[in-house]
Design a protein around this motif. Structure first.
Motif, PDB file in Angstrom:
ATOM      1  N   LEU A  34      -5.163 -26.346  -7.870  1.00 22.49           N
ATOM      2  CA  LEU A  34      -5.706 -26.556  -6.524  1.00 22.49           C
ATOM      3  C   LEU A  34      -6.599 -25.403  -6.096  1.00 22.49           C
ATOM      4  CD1 LEU A  34      -2.553 -28.067  -4.795  1.00 22.49           C
ATOM      5  CD2 LEU A  34      -4.488 -29.266  -5.793  1.00 22.49           C
ATOM      6  N   GLY A  35      -7.224 -24.744  -7.093  1.00 23.28           N
ATOM      7  CA  GLY A  35      -8.174 -23.669  -6.811  1.00 23.28           C
ATOM      8  C   GLY A  35      -7.572 -22.292  -7.010  1.00 23.28           C
ATOM      9  N   TRP A  36      -7.472 -21.854  -8.277  1.00 21.00           N
ATOM     10  CA  TRP A  36      -6.905 -20.534  -8.552  1.00 21.00           C
ATOM     11  C   TRP A  36      -7.756 -19.441  -7.927  1.00 21.00           C
ATOM     12  CZ3 TRP A  36      -5.576 -20.222 -14.502  1.00 21.00           C
ATOM     13  CH2 TRP A  36      -4.538 -21.135 -14.785  1.00 21.00           C
ATOM     14  N   VAL A  37      -7.102 -18.408  -7.392  1.00 21.30           N
ATOM     15  CA  VAL A  37      -7.813 -17.227  -6.921  1.00 21.30           C
ATOM     16  C   VAL A  37      -6.913 -16.011  -7.146  1.00 21.30           C
ATOM     17  CG1 VAL A  37      -6.999 -17.419  -4.521  1.00 21.30           C
ATOM     18  CG2 VAL A  37      -9.101 -16.192  -5.009  1.00 21.30           C
ATOM     19  N   CYS A  38      -7.527 -14.920  -7.577  1.00 23.64           N
ATOM     20  CA  CYS A  38      -6.823 -13.665  -7.781  1.00 23.64           C
ATOM     21  C   CYS A  38      -7.624 -12.557  -7.101  1.00 23.64           C
ATOM     22  CB  CYS A  38      -6.649 -13.366  -9.275  1.00 23.64           C
ATOM     23  SG  CYS A  38      -5.878 -11.758  -9.644  1.00 23.64           S
ATOM     24  N   ALA A  39      -7.040 -11.896  -6.118  1.00 24.53           N
ATOM     25  CA  ALA A  39      -7.705 -10.808  -5.407  1.00 24.53           C
ATOM     26  C   ALA A  39      -7.087  -9.494  -5.827  1.00 24.53           C
ATOM     27  CB  ALA A  39      -7.573 -10.999  -3.900  1.00 24.53           C
ATOM     28  N   LEU A  40      -7.941  -8.476  -6.043  1.00 22.20           N
ATOM     29  CA  LEU A  40      -7.489  -7.179  -6.510  1.00 22.20           C
ATOM     30  C   LEU A  40      -8.141  -6.069  -5.688  1.00 22.20           C
ATOM     31  CD1 LEU A  40      -8.610  -9.031  -9.209  1.00 22.20           C
ATOM     32  CD2 LEU A  40      -6.994  -7.488 -10.309  1.00 22.20           C
ATOM     33  N   ALA A  41      -7.397  -5.015  -5.444  1.00 20.70           N
ATOM     34  CA  ALA A  41      -7.939  -3.865  -4.710  1.00 20.70           C
ATOM     35  C   ALA A  41      -7.070  -2.658  -5.044  1.00 20.70           C
ATOM     36  CB  ALA A  41      -7.935  -4.127  -3.212  1.00 20.70           C
ATOM     37  N   ARG A  42      -7.593  -1.455  -4.729  1.00 19.47           N
ATOM     38  CA  ARG A  42      -6.871  -0.223  -5.082  1.00 19.47           C
ATOM     39  C   ARG A  42      -6.581   0.625  -3.851  1.00 19.47           C
ATOM     40  NH1 ARG A  42      -6.011   0.638 -10.334  1.00 19.47           N
ATOM     41  NH2 ARG A  42      -7.242  -0.594 -11.814  1.00 19.47           N
ATOM     42  N   LYS A  43      -5.516   1.397  -3.969  1.00 18.55           N
ATOM     43  CA  LYS A  43      -5.193   2.366  -2.929  1.00 18.55           C
ATOM     44  C   LYS A  43      -6.028   3.620  -3.167  1.00 18.55           C
ATOM     45  CE  LYS A  43      -1.278   5.005  -1.081  1.00 18.55           C
ATOM     46  NZ  LYS A  43       0.201   5.141  -1.096  1.00 18.55           N
ATOM     47  N   PRO A  44      -6.735   4.111  -2.173  1.00 19.36           N
ATOM     48  CA  PRO A  44      -7.571   5.311  -2.364  1.00 19.36           C
ATOM     49  C   PRO A  44      -6.748   6.519  -2.811  1.00 19.36           C
ATOM     50  CG  PRO A  44      -8.007   4.249  -0.244  1.00 19.36           C
ATOM     51  CD  PRO A  44      -6.786   3.601  -0.800  1.00 19.36           C
ATOM     52  N   HIS A  49       0.841  -1.202   0.000  1.00 27.12           N
ATOM     53  CA  HIS A  49       0.000   0.000   0.000  1.00 27.12           C
ATOM     54  C   HIS A  49       0.879   1.256   0.000  1.00 27.12           C
ATOM     55  CE1 HIS A  49      -2.759   3.055   1.661  1.00 27.12           C
ATOM     56  NE2 HIS A  49      -3.747   2.291   1.249  1.00 27.12           N
ATOM     57  N   ARG A  50       1.938   1.235   0.778  1.00 27.04           N
ATOM     58  CA  ARG A  50       2.831   2.392   0.884  1.00 27.04           C
ATOM     59  C   ARG A  50       3.478   2.734  -0.449  1.00 27.04           C
ATOM     60  NH1 ARG A  50       8.146   3.004   1.258  1.00 27.04           N
ATOM     61  NH2 ARG A  50       8.552   0.759   1.499  1.00 27.04           N
ATOM     62  N   VAL A  51       3.940   1.728  -1.185  1.00 25.45           N
ATOM     63  CA  VAL A  51       4.690   2.009  -2.417  1.00 25.45           C
ATOM     64  C   VAL A  51       3.788   2.215  -3.631  1.00 25.45           C
ATOM     65  CG1 VAL A  51       6.699   0.760  -1.535  1.00 25.45           C
ATOM     66  CG2 VAL A  51       5.077  -0.430  -3.042  1.00 25.45           C
ATOM     67  N   LEU A  52       2.481   1.986  -3.476  1.00 24.44           N
ATOM     68  CA  LEU A  52       1.545   2.248  -4.568  1.00 24.44           C
ATOM     69  C   LEU A  52       1.179   3.730  -4.622  1.00 24.44           C
ATOM     70  CD1 LEU A  52      -0.935  -0.762  -4.392  1.00 24.44           C
ATOM     71  CD2 LEU A  52       0.302  -0.028  -6.451  1.00 24.44           C
ATOM     72  N   ARG A  53       0.923   4.213  -5.841  1.00 18.47           N
ATOM     73  CA  ARG A  53       0.392   5.559  -6.016  1.00 18.47           C
ATOM     74  C   ARG A  53      -1.107   5.551  -5.722  1.00 18.47           C
ATOM     75  NH1 ARG A  53       3.789   5.405 -11.445  1.00 18.47           N
ATOM     76  NH2 ARG A  53       5.756   6.240 -10.623  1.00 18.47           N
ATOM     77  N   PRO A  54      -1.684   6.697  -5.376  1.00 19.40           N
ATOM     78  CA  PRO A  54      -3.144   6.753  -5.236  1.00 19.40           C
ATOM     79  C   PRO A  54      -3.822   6.245  -6.501  1.00 19.40           C
ATOM     80  CG  PRO A  54      -2.145   8.747  -4.363  1.00 19.40           C
ATOM     81  CD  PRO A  54      -1.030   7.974  -5.031  1.00 19.40           C
ATOM     82  N   GLY A  55      -4.784   5.361  -6.322  1.00 16.23           N
ATOM     83  CA  GLY A  55      -5.440   4.722  -7.458  1.00 16.23           C
ATOM     84  C   GLY A  55      -4.730   3.480  -7.959  1.00 16.23           C
ATOM     85  N   GLY A  56      -3.537   3.220  -7.420  1.00 17.95           N
ATOM     86  CA  GLY A  56      -2.777   2.046  -7.825  1.00 17.95           C
ATOM     87  C   GLY A  56      -3.418   0.762  -7.332  1.00 17.95           C
ATOM     88  N   PHE A 115      -6.892  -0.822   1.582  1.00 15.92           N
ATOM     89  CA  PHE A 115      -7.307  -0.794   0.177  1.00 15.92           C
ATOM     90  C   PHE A 115      -8.830  -0.674   0.073  1.00 15.92           C
ATOM     91  CE2 PHE A 115      -3.216  -2.981   0.151  1.00 15.92           C
ATOM     92  CZ  PHE A 115      -2.580  -2.395  -0.923  1.00 15.92           C
ATOM     93  N   THR A 116      -9.295  -0.249  -1.098  1.00 19.17           N
ATOM     94  CA  THR A 116     -10.729  -0.140  -1.339  1.00 19.17           C
ATOM     95  C   THR A 116     -11.111  -0.966  -2.566  1.00 19.17           C
ATOM     96  OG1 THR A 116     -10.459   1.840  -2.723  1.00 19.17           O
ATOM     97  CG2 THR A 116     -10.828   2.178  -0.359  1.00 19.17           C
ATOM     98  N   GLY A 117     -12.413  -1.249  -2.666  1.00 18.24           N
ATOM     99  CA  GLY A 117     -12.927  -1.977  -3.834  1.00 18.24           C
ATOM    100  C   GLY A 117     -12.381  -3.375  -3.977  1.00 18.24           C
ATOM    101  N   ALA A 118     -12.038  -4.012  -2.864  1.00 21.50           N
ATOM    102  CA  ALA A 118     -11.444  -5.352  -2.929  1.00 21.50           C
ATOM    103  C   ALA A 118     -12.427  -6.352  -3.528  1.00 21.50           C
ATOM    104  CB  ALA A 118     -11.008  -5.803  -1.540  1.00 21.50           C
ATOM    105  N   ARG A 119     -11.935  -7.176  -4.423  1.00 16.58           N
ATOM    106  CA  ARG A 119     -12.745  -8.200  -5.075  1.00 16.58           C
ATOM    107  C   ARG A 119     -11.843  -9.368  -5.435  1.00 16.58           C
ATOM    108  NH1 ARG A 119     -12.018  -8.121 -10.713  1.00 16.58           N
ATOM    109  NH2 ARG A 119     -10.724  -6.358 -11.418  1.00 16.58           N
TER     110      ARG A 119
END
Length: 225
Positions: A215-225, A142-149, A202-206
């Protein structure tokens, strides 16, 4: 007399921090095994040309190369806990490194060696299992991401495995889960991941999942406000 390890045990032990001959072998095996998982992850990301991307636990550098092919003007960075993997990744992506488009270094998800707001995407593909402190790692991202990243966590083995498991899932899933319980490997669901991403700020996590893949693929994504 030292402990005698079976070849399979040596390979499994090297998934966390590849070292020596078996570490290099694991690096090559992971490149082959994770290619389709990585392509699927990149499809979820929505990379735009010019995006700056960090791959945590870059392994042999296959994901970095695939992302660089889609993002031809952005910069990419990879870190890995294993010096063996850093060496393999640098060799695999030598042209991009020489051109100044990519940097690869030894590093730790718990203390990312980058300034805040440096990246548009941070990926963790098949590495989240091994983070000693999941929340600290996510907060570092979260720290190294830009806003909206965007933060992306992808796992090949999760609790999203099919309700009607294949023979591979029944056999390997049980074996790996039992081994992971003994060694502290983190096996989570998509809901677990989105909850942790939200807790980390993070926001908008999905998440998206392919329960019948491996063995059950999963990909989680979310953004830094």
């Amino acid at each position: 007399m030292g402990v005698i390890h079976k070849p399979l045990e040596l390979l499994e032990d090297n998934f966390k921090k590849p070292t020596g001959f078996y570490g290099r072998l694991v690096g090559h095996l992971m490149t082959v095994q994770h290619r389709t998982l990585t392509d699927w992850t990149i499809d979820q990301m929505g990379i735009a040309d010019g995006d700056d991307i960090l791959d945590i636990g870059c392994g042999s550098g296959m994901a970095l190369g695939l992302m660089a092919a889609r993002d031809t003007t952005g910069t990419l960075a990879g870190i890995d806990y294993s010096p063996v993997m850093v060496d393999l990744a640098a060799k695999r992506n030598a042209a991009a490194v020489r051109a100044g488009r990519m940097t690869i270094q030894h590093g730790d998800a718990m203390n990312l060696p980058f300034e805040q707001a440096s990246f548009d995407h941070v990926t963790a593909i098949e590495t989240f299992y091994f983070w000693p402190d999941a929340m600290r790692g996510l907060k570092q991202a979260h720290r190294v991401l830009r806003p909206g990243g965007q933060m992306i966590v992808t796992l090949e083995m999760s609790r999203e495995a099919s309700g009607r498991p294949s023979l591979v899932q029944r056999y390997f899933g049980r074996r790996f889960t039992e081994r992971s319980a003994r060694e502290g490997l983190r096996i989570v669901s998509g809901a677990d991941l989105t909850g942790m991403l939200t807790e980390a700020g993070f926001t908008g996590a999905r998440f998206v999942a392919e329960p019948t893949r491996s063995l059950g693929w999963v990909c989680a994504l979310a953004r830094k406000p």
